[in-house]
Design a protein around this motif. Structure first.
Motif, PDB file in Angstrom:
ATOM      1  N   THR A  12       0.839  -1.213   0.000  1.00  0.00           N
ATOM      2  CA  THR A  12       0.000   0.000   0.000  1.00  0.00           C
ATOM      3  C   THR A  12       0.873   1.261   0.000  1.00  0.00           C
ATOM      4  O   THR A  12       0.539   2.259   0.617  1.00  0.00           O
ATOM      5  N   SER A  17      -1.369   2.198  -3.024  1.00  0.00           N
ATOM      6  CA  SER A  17      -2.492   2.981  -2.471  1.00  0.00           C
ATOM      7  C   SER A  17      -3.281   3.619  -3.615  1.00  0.00           C
ATOM      8  O   SER A  17      -4.513   3.675  -3.573  1.00  0.00           O
ATOM      9  N   ALA A  32      -6.811  -4.234   0.576  1.00  0.00           N
ATOM     10  CA  ALA A  32      -5.432  -3.773   0.430  1.00  0.00           C
ATOM     11  C   ALA A  32      -4.616  -4.367   1.572  1.00  0.00           C
ATOM     12  O   ALA A  32      -4.960  -4.223   2.751  1.00  0.00           O
ATOM     13  N   ALA A  43      -0.898   3.733   5.118  1.00  0.00           N
ATOM     14  CA  ALA A  43      -1.848   3.570   4.004  1.00  0.00           C
ATOM     15  C   ALA A  43      -3.099   4.407   4.253  1.00  0.00           C
ATOM     16  O   ALA A  43      -3.631   5.038   3.332  1.00  0.00           O
TER      17      ALA A  43
END
Ligand code: NAD
Length: 286
Positions: A12, A17, A32, A43
């Motif tokens: 991430t 991200s 994620a 993140a």
């Protein structure tokens, strides 16, 4: 063609991200995954910053609400992250050993029909395919940084990738708002970096050799080709560390370009837009 509904994004950081957010923004359910709570906390901050960026920069996103974030689950449990994913997009550090170890786990943990895609910038999918447990359902899906505006998605399989899987991923890329570009044979650097890296190196050679200063190199490129940005503006956007790392690992002459970048810019804290100064200053006027 496999229908993609659930996407797992592994890693991430900068790109992971963005991939997670863009997929959720366009309606996909996203899990994620990152390695620990500290990374997941980072993140959360990256995703919150993307909400603001999209509101400002993406047409139609001004009213972006919690539903995008509501479609993203963050976890440090890899097995749970991939348990019912139709597609896993891997965006972990560009280190072969890290990626190989991750694919060895995925070979066991992800359902056998899950498609696995790497966002690697410099590795070939053939470097990783034998660790995936499903070379026919593995390929590269390469995004550019700032995917909400620089929205290419280069799709590149190995000779073993099932053509139907390539079609599925070309469609997925389009469904998440990218412009899908099929790369028909494996090529390190895809199209983007095959063109961009030589341009950036040539620009550095001109400035390091004293032929023209960076601003004048950019002026020529912009005025004579109609391009919106010159190569040194692109350096500043990418951040100087990444080109420095690429140059440091290239041939001998590239080493002197790397040293030039380091001494004149990086060592002085001039890393590009993110640090407020690179080849140009981005500090607000006093
Ligand atoms: P990054 O360093 O910002 O993020 C990497 C993330 O992976 C971190 O959050 C880290 O905690 C996590 N991570 C580390 N080990 C992991 C593991 N074993 N499993 C899961 N997560 C792990 O890196 P990035 O810039 O986002 O790059 C990620 C990938 O995307 C690389 O392959 C890179 O080549 C590619 N890429 C980067 C860019 C770019 O402009 N930054 C552009 C295109 C492609």
């Amino acid at each position: 063609m496999t229908e993609i509904r659930k996407v797992a994004v592994l890693g991430t950081g900068v790109l992971g991200s963005q991939i997670a957010f863009q997929s959720a923004y366009t309606g996909f359910e996203v899990v994620a995954y990152d390695i620990n709570d500290e990374s997941l906390q980072k993140a959360r901050l990256r995703l919150a910053a993307l909400v603001e960026t999209y509101r400002k920069e993406v047409t139609g996103a001004a009213g972006l609400q919690a539903d995008t974030m509501g479609r993203i689950i963050l976890t440090s449990d890899l097995a749970a992250a991939v348990a019912d994913a139709d597609l896993v997009i891997e965006a972990v550090p560009e280190v072969l050993a890290i990626k190989q170890a991750l694919y060895e786990k995925l070979a066991r943990l992800a359902p056998s029909d899950t498609i696995l895609a790497t966002n690697s910038s410099t590795l070939l999918p053939s470097d990783l395919k034998d660790f995936t447990g499903r070379p026919d359902r593995f390929l590269a899906l390469h995004f550019a940084n700032n995917i909400w505006k620089f929205n290419t998605a280069e799709v590149m399989g190995t000779p073993e990738t099932d053509p139907a899987v390539i079609d599925t991923i070309l469609k997925f890329a389009s469904d998440i708002g990218m412009v899908p570009i099929p790369i028909r044979r494996e090529k390190a650097g895809y199209v983007l970096n095959s063109l961009l890296v030589p341009l950036l190196n040539a620009a550095a050679e001109l400035a390091e050799g004293g032929y023209a200063n960076p601003h004048d190199v950019d002026k020529v490129w912009r005025i004579a080709t109609g391009a919106p940005m010159g190569p040194f503006q692109i350096y500043d956007m990418i951040g100087l560390n990444t080109p420095y790392n690429i140059l440091s690992h290239s041939d001998e002459h590239a080493g002197s370009l790397a040293a030039w970048l380091k001494e004149n810019y990086i060592d002085k804290g001039k890393l590009g837009i993110a640090s407020g100064e690179g080849f140009y200053s981005y500090k607000p006027a006093d």
